[in-house]
Write an enzyme that holds these catalytic residues in place. Structure first.
Site, short mmCIF file in Angstrom:
data_model
loop_
_atom_site.label_atom_id
_atom_site.label_comp_id
_atom_site.label_asym_id
_atom_site.label_seq_id
_atom_site.Cartn_x
_atom_site.Cartn_y
_atom_site.Cartn_z
N LYS A 94 0.85 -1.20 0.00
CA LYS A 94 0.00 0.00 0.00
C LYS A 94 0.88 1.26 0.00
O LYS A 94 0.61 2.22 -0.70
CB LYS A 94 -0.93 0.00 1.23
CG LYS A 94 -2.00 -1.08 1.15
CD LYS A 94 -2.72 -1.28 2.47
CE LYS A 94 -3.50 -2.58 2.46
NZ LYS A 94 -4.05 -2.96 3.75
N GLN B 249 -4.18 -2.23 9.95
CA GLN B 249 -3.89 -3.50 9.27
C GLN B 249 -4.35 -4.68 10.13
O GLN B 249 -4.08 -4.74 11.33
CB GLN B 249 -2.38 -3.59 8.97
CG GLN B 249 -1.99 -4.77 8.13
CD GLN B 249 -2.61 -4.78 6.73
OE1 GLN B 249 -2.68 -3.75 6.06
NE2 GLN B 249 -3.08 -5.94 6.28
N ASP C 73 -11.09 1.77 4.60
CA ASP C 73 -11.20 0.31 4.48
C ASP C 73 -12.66 -0.14 4.59
O ASP C 73 -12.98 -1.31 4.38
CB ASP C 73 -10.40 -0.39 5.60
CG ASP C 73 -9.07 -0.93 5.08
OD1 ASP C 73 -8.93 -1.07 3.85
OD2 ASP C 73 -8.19 -1.22 5.91
#
Ligand code: NAD
Length: 270
Positions: free
Chosen positions: A50, A94, A117
């Protein structure tokens, strides 16, 4: 039949080029802040991918690394400060988090306007993998409406939001999971089969309807001749002879997920 490849690498590059042009015109570059807790090799690779893409297209990427013994309250305080920071447009945590942390509670704390997300149920964004899958199908002009879609996996991150998105697009959707008794009976019905289980070779050719579109979300690390190899959940070679379209692993859903995340981020600023 030899299936056409759904080339996520190529399509993601096209999407990212478009985003880079948009960002180049922005007065202030968007900031994406990622939190990584603990030391998990796969998570470090994903965050690294990313970061690389963000830097390439002109996003300011800020990685906050926290040790594995970070407490729930420390993480919550960090998210609160990022929520309030006007310099931060997107926040990602994450996964997986160390097991002693309450992952679901963390998702609920991220400002829905910064939750790129899409894990907070009131987030303004479609989760990145789901978005990537839909973008890939759109690119190849694959119709979703009125199709029979089977999704394997009901995780909050992938399976569930993907099934809901197909439902929103007027497909008829079945969701299968580890307790589904006879997977083959379900998968054989699918015009579009999405597999997100995390089990290599879960889907063999005899489980796929002729001409189906097969989306392999799984990422599994297997050892082959002393080397680690990435494979999906689908027996790619055999299924390619039955399906009309299939995603490779790597180079399918993975890069589309990163592109989907960046698309979400850019939408926070426009
Ligand atoms: P998860 O472990 O949270 O969920 C797996 C789901 O699959 C569960 O709902 C489970 O019931 C189901 N399942 C597991 N084994 C099954 C079986 N034998 N038969 C039927 N259903 C079964 O995992 P997740 O976070 O949803 O991720 C799934 C896979 O997708 C993993 O391999 C992960 O690495 C990968 N992934 C890829 C991307 C990408 O960008 N390509 C993004 C996220 C996750």
């Amino acid at each position: 039949m030899t299936a056409e490849l759904l080339d996520g690498k190529k399509v993601s590059e096209i999407i990212l080029e478009g985003l880079a042009k948009k960002i180049a015109k922005m007065q202030k570059k968007p900031n994406l802040t990622a939190i990584l807790v603990g030391e998990d090799t796969a998570s470090e690779i994903y965050v690294g991918q990313k970061e690389k893409v963000a830097n390439k297209i002109g996003i300011n990427f800020n990685l906050i690394k926290k040790p594995g013994n970070t407490s729930q309250i420390e993480l919550e305080t960090l998210i609160d400060s990022l929520n309030k920071d006007p310099k931060v447009q997107g926040i990602i945590v994450q996964k997986p988090l160390p097991s002693k942390l309450e992952s679901d509670k963390i998702d609920l704390l991220i400002d829905p306007k910064k939750d790129v997300d899409g894990l907070n149920p009131i987030s303004e964004f479609t989760p990145a993998t789901t978005r990537g899958i839909i973008e890939l199908l759109n690119f190849y002009k694959i119709k979703i409406e009125a199709k029979r879609v089977v999704v394997i996996g009901i995780s909050k991150l992938v399976g569930l939001p993907t099934a809901l998105e197909f439902l929103n697009k007027n497909a008829t959707v079945s969701i299968c999971h580890i307790k589904t008794p006879k997977l083959v009976t379900e998968t054989k019905q699918a015009d579009i089969l999405v597999v997100a289980a995390g089990h290599s070779n879960l889907i063999s050719a005899n489980m796929v309807k002729k001409g189906a579109v097969v989306i392999d979300v799984g990422i599994n690390r297997i050892e082959k001749r002393g080397k680690i190899k990435l494979v999906g959940d689908v027996d790619f070679q055999a299924v390619s002879k039955i399906a009309s379209f299939v995603t490779p692993v790597p180079g399918g859903v993975g890069p589309m997920t990163v592109a989907g995340l960046m698309q979400n981020l850019i939408e926070t600023t426009s």
